[in-house]
Design a protein around this motif. Structure first.
Motif, PDB file in Angstrom:
ATOM      1  N   SER A 244      19.627 -29.177 -23.893  1.00 13.67           N
ATOM      2  CA  SER A 244      19.277 -29.879 -22.658  1.00 13.67           C
ATOM      3  C   SER A 244      18.063 -29.215 -22.011  1.00 13.67           C
ATOM      4  O   SER A 244      17.777 -28.052 -22.310  1.00 13.67           O
ATOM      5  CB  SER A 244      20.447 -29.848 -21.670  1.00 13.67           C
ATOM      6  OG  SER A 244      20.064 -30.477 -20.441  1.00 13.67           O
ATOM      7  N   SER A 246      17.843 -29.504 -18.610  1.00 13.47           N
ATOM      8  CA  SER A 246      18.289 -29.377 -17.216  1.00 13.47           C
ATOM      9  C   SER A 246      19.102 -28.092 -17.077  1.00 13.47           C
ATOM     10  O   SER A 246      20.118 -27.917 -17.764  1.00 13.47           O
ATOM     11  CB  SER A 246      19.152 -30.576 -16.833  1.00 13.47           C
ATOM     12  OG  SER A 246      20.049 -30.215 -15.780  1.00 13.47           O
ATOM     13  N   ASP A 247      18.673 -27.199 -16.175  1.00 15.89           N
ATOM     14  CA  ASP A 247      19.373 -25.912 -16.030  1.00 15.89           C
ATOM     15  C   ASP A 247      20.817 -26.100 -15.582  1.00 15.89           C
ATOM     16  O   ASP A 247      21.711 -25.373 -16.035  1.00 15.89           O
ATOM     17  CB  ASP A 247      18.608 -25.015 -15.047  1.00 15.89           C
ATOM     18  CG  ASP A 247      17.279 -24.564 -15.635  1.00 15.89           C
ATOM     19  OD1 ASP A 247      16.464 -23.975 -14.893  1.00 15.89           O
ATOM     20  OD2 ASP A 247      17.050 -24.830 -16.841  1.00 15.89           O
ATOM     21  N   SER A 248      21.075 -27.127 -14.759  1.00 16.91           N
ATOM     22  CA  SER A 248      22.477 -27.288 -14.304  1.00 16.91           C
ATOM     23  C   SER A 248      23.348 -27.777 -15.464  1.00 16.91           C
ATOM     24  O   SER A 248      24.480 -27.321 -15.627  1.00 16.91           O
ATOM     25  CB  SER A 248      22.542 -28.270 -13.134  1.00 16.91           C
ATOM     26  OG  SER A 248      22.207 -29.559 -13.585  1.00 16.91           O
ATOM     27  N   THR A 258      17.533 -20.949 -19.778  1.00 19.95           N
ATOM     28  CA  THR A 258      17.029 -22.000 -18.903  1.00 19.95           C
ATOM     29  C   THR A 258      15.960 -22.804 -19.638  1.00 19.95           C
ATOM     30  O   THR A 258      15.462 -22.363 -20.690  1.00 19.95           O
ATOM     31  CB  THR A 258      16.349 -21.385 -17.661  1.00 19.95           C
ATOM     32  OG1 THR A 258      15.249 -20.579 -18.144  1.00 19.95           O
ATOM     33  CG2 THR A 258      17.324 -20.539 -16.857  1.00 19.95           C
ATOM     34  N   GLU A 289      25.635 -35.548 -16.735  1.00 18.88           N
ATOM     35  CA  GLU A 289      24.161 -35.568 -16.911  1.00 18.88           C
ATOM     36  C   GLU A 289      23.598 -36.758 -16.150  1.00 18.88           C
ATOM     37  O   GLU A 289      23.762 -37.910 -16.559  1.00 18.88           O
ATOM     38  CB  GLU A 289      23.787 -35.679 -18.393  1.00 18.88           C
ATOM     39  CG  GLU A 289      22.285 -35.647 -18.651  1.00 18.88           C
ATOM     40  CD  GLU A 289      21.948 -35.939 -20.112  1.00 18.88           C
ATOM     41  OE1 GLU A 289      21.499 -35.019 -20.806  1.00 18.88           O
ATOM     42  OE2 GLU A 289      22.156 -37.097 -20.558  1.00 18.88           O
ATOM     43  N   ASP A 293      18.650 -35.328 -14.589  1.00 18.88           N
ATOM     44  CA  ASP A 293      18.869 -34.296 -15.616  1.00 18.88           C
ATOM     45  C   ASP A 293      18.241 -34.734 -16.939  1.00 18.88           C
ATOM     46  O   ASP A 293      17.557 -33.967 -17.617  1.00 18.88           O
ATOM     47  CB  ASP A 293      20.372 -34.070 -15.841  1.00 18.88           C
ATOM     48  CG  ASP A 293      21.053 -33.375 -14.680  1.00 18.88           C
ATOM     49  OD1 ASP A 293      22.219 -33.730 -14.389  1.00 18.88           O
ATOM     50  OD2 ASP A 293      20.404 -32.510 -14.067  1.00 18.88           O
ATOM     51  N   GLU A 295      15.855 -36.835 -17.419  1.00 13.51           N
ATOM     52  CA  GLU A 295      14.384 -36.819 -17.335  1.00 13.51           C
ATOM     53  C   GLU A 295      13.843 -35.405 -17.508  1.00 13.51           C
ATOM     54  O   GLU A 295      12.805 -35.198 -18.138  1.00 13.51           O
ATOM     55  CB  GLU A 295      13.935 -37.441 -16.010  1.00 13.51           C
ATOM     56  CG  GLU A 295      13.965 -38.974 -16.066  1.00 13.51           C
ATOM     57  CD  GLU A 295      13.946 -39.630 -14.701  1.00 13.51           C
ATOM     58  OE1 GLU A 295      14.298 -40.827 -14.614  1.00 13.51           O
ATOM     59  OE2 GLU A 295      13.609 -38.921 -13.719  1.00 13.51           O
ATOM     60  N   ARG A 296      14.596 -34.415 -17.008  1.00 14.84           N
ATOM     61  CA  ARG A 296      14.152 -33.035 -17.193  1.00 14.84           C
ATOM     62  C   ARG A 296      14.170 -32.677 -18.691  1.00 14.84           C
ATOM     63  O   ARG A 296      13.267 -32.015 -19.194  1.00 14.84           O
ATOM     64  CB  ARG A 296      15.052 -32.072 -16.413  1.00 14.84           C
ATOM     65  CG  ARG A 296      14.854 -32.133 -14.913  1.00 14.84           C
ATOM     66  CD  ARG A 296      15.569 -31.034 -14.149  1.00 14.84           C
ATOM     67  NE  ARG A 296      15.485 -31.332 -12.726  1.00 14.84           N
ATOM     68  CZ  ARG A 296      16.462 -31.990 -12.055  1.00 14.84           C
ATOM     69  NH1 ARG A 296      17.561 -32.383 -12.687  1.00 14.84           N
ATOM     70  NH2 ARG A 296      16.313 -32.271 -10.761  1.00 14.84           N
ATOM     71  N   THR A 297      15.179 -33.162 -19.405  1.00 13.58           N
ATOM     72  CA  THR A 297      15.264 -32.908 -20.847  1.00 13.58           C
ATOM     73  C   THR A 297      14.089 -33.578 -21.557  1.00 13.58           C
ATOM     74  O   THR A 297      13.394 -32.967 -22.372  1.00 13.58           O
ATOM     75  CB  THR A 297      16.600 -33.451 -21.398  1.00 13.58           C
ATOM     76  OG1 THR A 297      17.660 -32.775 -20.733  1.00 13.58           O
ATOM     77  CG2 THR A 297      16.703 -33.256 -22.891  1.00 13.58           C
TER      78      THR A 297
END
Ligand code: SF4
Length: 427
Positions: A244, A246-248, A258, A289, A293, A295-297
């Motif tokens: 992923s 996304s850090d979360s 991260t 997700e 999230d 989109e961050r990936t």
């Protein structure tokens, strides 16, 4: 007696299936293609997704109708053996770690003469165009979605001395390249030697054989490992297990890094090799997700510019932490996210192929086993930077599977969708 082996899953499973084939051959069994209706059908299973398990059940049911005996092994069999054995009376779950059970199963079930069991083999090896060497098994990590660690247990490593002996044997047998496999190679430990130490030890103890790593964990790309990867006989192809951007999401997956670290490590890997083939694994649709999230990936993969992305749909696995997590992403949305990542992967590959073409020059490649679809006067090959090649030879010439070639990239192939390039041989 004839045997066929059907392998599902990862390079590690392929390596173990090949060692099973060696064990059967050692006992006088003939390994035959599946369409030859073998007496014994072996299915080496995977448990990474529910789809992989469903596929295994289909293959087992089908084989059970034709073969006298169906032997099932691999991660799925280790976790759900009873369920699998209920598929048919002639289906038996076996543990390849224990050869004697495999063959006593056969001898007993098929009323055959007992054969001489072989001592347990710690390291498995293979007979393909490239050698596969299993160096590590199991995993001590706790990734929230992973069932593999439940199937294979804690991390165990082969001894470095024995690994070197095997690699030298491959080199003497004429193998040009060996693929180093494990469940989590980064957990390799033998005394004071970790993966970086093992790589240094293996290249120092051999002369010609090239080494390709099956996969890398971002957090394990250390300065020492980068130094080892810089060796000219380590292939410029790195597969990062990213999952992923996304850090979360990474935190809830229990992945110890991260998105920023992934980017940093990718840049460092690009410094140890001249434009290596960088690929990654990503899971789309992990519980919770969000669109942001995802989109961050997507943006992370785009920024890094991976030459390929293996986009997996999240699969809820029994026994894992994620199995009980809320915030499920709909199946339809997971499909959409996977297809966006796969499209990004295709453009990443095209971009990488274009860069290779512009760069020109000669690259190494290893000839693959011939496929029926391979045109006359051609062979297929895998390049040092993991591109699929169609190599054209002057009329009447060819090279055997496993041969090491030096080729010049000519043009992206048009008629063979399987290949990135058509090439001419230079030596
Ligand atoms: S690192 Fe995580 S995903 Fe990989 S085998 Fe270990 S637990 Fe599974």
């Amino acid at each position: 007696m004839t045997v066929s082996i059907h392998t599902l899953g990862c390079k590690l499973n392929q390596t173990e299936s090949e060692s099973l084939a060696v064990a059967f051959r050692d006992r006088g069994y003939e390994i035959v293609p599946e369409d030859r209706n073998p007496d014994i059908f072996v299915v080496n299973t995977c448990t990474v997704t529910s789809m992989a398990e469903q596929k295994a059940r289909g293959i087992i049911r089908n084989a059970a109708k034709k073969a006298a005996c169906v032997l099932v092994c691999g991660c799925y069999a280790r976790l759900d053996g009873e369920q699998i054995e209920r598929l048919n009376d002639n289906v038996f779950v076996v543990d390849p770690k224990n050869w004697s059970t495999v063959f006593s199963e056969i001898t007993e079930r098929l009323h055959l003469q007992p054969s001489t069991p072989n001592p347990q083999v710690p390291i498995t090896e293979s007979r393909r165009s490239r050698a596969f060497l299993k160096l590590q098994d199991g995993c001590d990590k706790l990734c929230a979605y992973c069932r593999v660690r439940l199937a294979r247990g804690g991390s165990v490593s082969a001894s470095a001395e024995e690994a070197l002996a095997r690699l030298r044997a491959f080199e003497n047998e004429g193998y040009a390249e060996a693929v180093l496999t494990g469940v989590n190679l980064n957990l390799y430990r033998d005394g004071g030697k970790d993966l970086a130490g093992l790589l240094q030890f293996l290249v120092k103890g051999t002369e010609r054989i090239r080494l390709r790593l099956s996969s890398l964990e971002p957090e394990a790309v250390t300065t020492e490992l980068l130094e080892a990867l810089a060796h000219r006989r380590v292939r410029p192809h790195f597969h990062l297990s990213v999952q992923s951007g996304s850090d979360s999401v990474l935190r809830r997956m229990r992945r110890p890094y991260t998105a920023a670290l992934v980017e940093e490590k990718a840049a460092l890997l690009r410094r140890v090799k001249d434009d290596p083939f960088l690929a990654c694994d990503v899971i789309a649709g992990f519980p919770g997700e969000s669109q942001a999230d995802f989109e961050r990936t997507y943006e992370l993969c785009k920024r890094v510019g991976f030459a390929w992305i293996h986009a997996f749909p999240f699969s809820s696995r029994p026994g894992t932490e994620a199995f009980d997590m809320t915030g499920r992403v709909s199946g339809k949305e997971i499909v959409r996210r996977v297809s966006l990542l796969t499209e990004l992967a295709r453009s990443g590959r095209r971009g990488y192929v274009d860069r290779c073409l512009r760069r020109g020059g000669e690259i190494e490649a290893v000839v693959e086993r011939r496929r029926d679809s391979t045109p006359k006067n051609c062979v297929t090959a895998v390049s040092e930077n993991y591109l699929k090649l169609l190599v054209r030879f002057p009329r009447g010439e060819t090279r055997a599977p496993g041969s090491l070639l030096s080729v010049r990239l000519a043009a992206p192939s048009t008629f063979d969708a399987e290949a990135d390039f058509v090439c001419s041989i230079t030596s």
